[in-house]
Design a protein around this motif. Structure first.
Motif, PDB file in Angstrom:
ATOM      1  N   GLN A  44      36.894   6.733   2.789  1.00  0.00           N
ATOM      2  CA  GLN A  44      38.336   6.946   2.748  1.00  0.00           C
ATOM      3  C   GLN A  44      38.771   7.473   1.395  1.00  0.00           C
ATOM      4  O   GLN A  44      38.349   6.976   0.349  1.00  0.00           O
ATOM      5  CB  GLN A  44      39.060   5.633   3.015  1.00  0.00           C
ATOM      6  N   PHE A  45      39.660   8.437   1.436  1.00  0.00           N
ATOM      7  CA  PHE A  45      40.237   9.018   0.235  1.00  0.00           C
ATOM      8  C   PHE A  45      41.231   8.030  -0.389  1.00  0.00           C
ATOM      9  O   PHE A  45      42.063   7.459   0.301  1.00  0.00           O
ATOM     10  CB  PHE A  45      40.940  10.323   0.591  1.00  0.00           C
ATOM     11  N   LEU A  46      41.108   7.847  -1.684  1.00  0.00           N
ATOM     12  CA  LEU A  46      42.023   6.954  -2.380  1.00  0.00           C
ATOM     13  C   LEU A  46      43.084   7.726  -3.165  1.00  0.00           C
ATOM     14  O   LEU A  46      44.284   7.534  -2.956  1.00  0.00           O
ATOM     15  CB  LEU A  46      41.255   6.034  -3.339  1.00  0.00           C
ATOM     16  N   ILE A  47      42.640   8.586  -4.078  1.00  0.00           N
ATOM     17  CA  ILE A  47      43.581   9.242  -4.963  1.00  0.00           C
ATOM     18  C   ILE A  47      42.920  10.464  -5.606  1.00  0.00           C
ATOM     19  O   ILE A  47      41.697  10.531  -5.712  1.00  0.00           O
ATOM     20  CB  ILE A  47      44.080   8.246  -6.046  1.00  0.00           C
ATOM     21  N   GLN A  48      43.779  11.432  -5.994  1.00  0.00           N
ATOM     22  CA  GLN A  48      43.308  12.651  -6.641  1.00  0.00           C
ATOM     23  C   GLN A  48      44.117  12.909  -7.902  1.00  0.00           C
ATOM     24  O   GLN A  48      45.344  12.744  -7.913  1.00  0.00           O
ATOM     25  CB  GLN A  48      43.455  13.857  -5.704  1.00  0.00           C
ATOM     26  N   TYR A  49      43.432  13.341  -8.940  1.00  0.00           N
ATOM     27  CA  TYR A  49      44.069  13.784 -10.165  1.00  0.00           C
ATOM     28  C   TYR A  49      43.666  15.217 -10.448  1.00  0.00           C
ATOM     29  O   TYR A  49      42.534  15.638 -10.153  1.00  0.00           O
ATOM     30  CB  TYR A  49      43.664  12.893 -11.348  1.00  0.00           C
TER      31      TYR A  49
END
Lengths: 114, 114
Positions: A44-49
């Motif tokens: 699962q994708f959590l977060i992107q910067y």
């Protein structure tokens, strides 16, 4: 070797504790992503910067936070840990923010919460 | 919302057999990208291929080939003359529109035995 590094490789801690996972992207990549892989939730994708700014957020718990520093490395902070947070946490990096950009994954950090 | 389905949970084959891993996707984006990743027993995620939604040409790379069919929303992966080193979990993933995050399928575990 993808060129993405993650530390530590393994982490064992107790419920209620706080941990920090670290990621260094491939040279030249500006985007960093965090994913969680668990038996019940899958990958699962959590977060992107992107270049220091938060770009997209997935199903990331409020107890979790992340940041990307000026040298582009990223840290994922997990607090008030619960048994269910035990998982493999991957960092990935890509050149930019396009859907066409290939993401290259680090070796992962295996977190065990006892 | 995007969705990737890998209906085959586990496949076992004998070395030198051909094997096809199925991937079916759902998306409302008109432009999207499909990926395959390999997760060997060591745990890292290794990028295999990226395919654009506007390019339906099949691709072959050594013993690996990919069949993209927009009409059936499928992006299947075939390994010809499988080898023990192909034993791994294989993930199909999707990105699209303005979002570069990956939506993963649940993976197919491939076991190749002698």
């Amino acid at each position: 070797d993808s060129g993405v590094t993650q530390t530590p490789k393994h982490l064992i801690t107790a419920t209620g504790q706080r941990v920090t996972l670290r990621c260094s992207p491939r040279s030249g990549d500006l985007s960093v992503y965090w994913y969680q892989q668990s038996l019940d939730q899958g990958l699962q994708f959590l977060i992107q910067y992107y270049n220091g700014e938060e770009r997209a957020k997935g199903n990331i718990l409020e107890r979790f936070s992340a940041q990307q520093f000026p040298d582009l490395h990223s840290e994922l902070n997990l607090s008030s840990l619960e048994l269910g947070d035990s998982a493999l946490y991957f960092c990935a990096s890509s050149v930019a923010v396009l859907a066409s950009d290939t993401q290259y994954f680090g070796p992962g950090t295996r977190l065990t919460v006892l | 919302a995007q969705k990737v389905t890998q209906a085959q949970t586990e496949i076992s084959v004998v070395e030198k057999e051909d094997v096809t891993l199925d991937c079916v996707y759902e998306t409302r984006d008109t432009t999207y990208y499909l990926f395959w990743y390999k997760q060997p027993p060591s745990g890292e995620l290794v990028f295999l291929i990226r395919r654009n939604s506007f390019d339906e040409q099949n691709e072959i790379s050594g013993r690996y080939s990919w069949n993209f069919q927009k009409s059936t929303s499928s992006f299947n992966f075939t390994i010809t003359a499988s080898q023990v080193v192909d034993s791994a979990v294989y993930f199909c993933a999707l990105s699209g529109g303005t979002a570069s995050k990956l939506t993963f399928g649940t993976g197919t575990r491939l076991q190749v035995t002698l």
